[in-house]
Design a protein around this motif. Structure first.
Motif, short mmCIF file in Angstrom:
data_model
loop_
_atom_site.label_atom_id
_atom_site.label_comp_id
_atom_site.label_asym_id
_atom_site.label_seq_id
_atom_site.Cartn_x
_atom_site.Cartn_y
_atom_site.Cartn_z
N SER A 131 29.97 32.63 3.41
CA SER A 131 28.57 32.95 3.72
C SER A 131 28.44 33.51 5.14
N GLU A 132 29.27 33.03 6.07
CA GLU A 132 29.24 33.57 7.44
C GLU A 132 29.74 35.01 7.46
N LEU A 133 30.79 35.27 6.69
CA LEU A 133 31.38 36.62 6.70
C LEU A 133 30.49 37.65 6.01
N SER A 134 29.59 37.22 5.15
CA SER A 134 28.73 38.18 4.46
C SER A 134 27.82 38.93 5.44
N ASN A 135 27.58 38.36 6.62
CA ASN A 135 26.72 39.00 7.62
C ASN A 135 27.52 39.69 8.72
N VAL A 136 28.83 39.69 8.60
CA VAL A 136 29.69 40.23 9.66
C VAL A 136 29.86 41.74 9.49
N THR A 145 31.77 53.81 6.49
CA THR A 145 31.49 52.39 6.31
C THR A 145 32.13 51.93 5.01
N TYR A 146 32.82 50.80 5.09
CA TYR A 146 33.56 50.28 3.94
C TYR A 146 33.22 48.80 3.74
N ASP A 147 33.21 48.37 2.48
CA ASP A 147 33.11 46.95 2.17
C ASP A 147 34.52 46.43 1.96
N SER A 165 39.82 30.44 -5.46
CA SER A 165 39.07 31.50 -6.16
C SER A 165 37.74 31.83 -5.48
N ILE A 166 37.71 31.72 -4.17
CA ILE A 166 36.53 32.10 -3.38
C ILE A 166 36.90 33.33 -2.57
N SER A 167 36.03 34.32 -2.61
CA SER A 167 36.27 35.52 -1.81
C SER A 167 35.01 35.86 -1.04
N ALA A 168 35.20 36.62 0.03
CA ALA A 168 34.08 37.01 0.88
C ALA A 168 34.15 38.51 1.10
N LYS A 169 33.02 39.10 1.37
CA LYS A 169 32.96 40.53 1.68
C LYS A 169 32.30 40.70 3.04
N PHE A 170 32.81 41.64 3.79
CA PHE A 170 32.18 41.99 5.05
C PHE A 170 32.25 43.49 5.22
#
Length: 147
Positions: free
Chosen positions: A70-75, A125-127, A135-140
């Motif tokens: 959740s922190e990395l989603s805003n990075v 700009t890239y995701d 099995s948890i992944s994050a996107k930034f």
């Protein structure tokens, strides 16, 4: 004789099961080879305590991974790279570059092997996806600019 299986035994059962076996088989083979322990009250309590602690540890790791996701989603990180003569990047932005930028700019220390993206060869700009385990992944967001 009752034994607590420590490892899976073909034809007998899986690890963690309590089985009733003949004395010779239990003492000489299962306990002798380290596949089982005698199923005493102390051994069973110790096994249950270890299983409970392992479940608590896994739950803690999952909660930490979800928090980090959740922190990395805003990075949003920025990488500056040299431009070649035709306006494309000189070289490419690699997973190692992304991991270093994430540590320097935001303080997140991640393994470059957990980053999922191709070599980036143009500005834009890239995701970027990051595998956190369980099995948890994050996107930034990654912004590549030329200098």
């Amino acid at each position: 004789m009752k034994v607590l299986l420590i490892k899976d035994v073909k034809g007998l059962g899986k690890a963690g099961e309590v089985k009733d076996v003949k004395d010779g088989y239990g003492n000489n083979f299962l306990i002798g080879k380290g596949l089982a322990k005698a199923a005493t009250d102390a051994v069973l309590r110790q096994y249950e305590a270890a299983k409970k602690k392992e479940a608590e540890t896994k739950a803690y790791e999952i909660s930490q991974s979800q928090k980090l996701a959740s922190e990395l989603s805003n990075v949003k990180i920025l990488i500056k790279s040299k431009l070649g003569a035709n306006g494309a990047l000189f070289g490419s932005v690699t997973k190692d570059d992304i991991a270093n930028a994430l540590k320097e700019q935001k303080g997140y220390d991640v393994d470059k092997k957990s980053i999922e993206c191709d070599h980036i060869k143009t500005t834009g700009t890239y995701d970027v996806s990051l595998k956190l385990g369980n099995s948890i992944s994050a996107k930034f967001e990654l912004v590549v600019v030329g200098e």
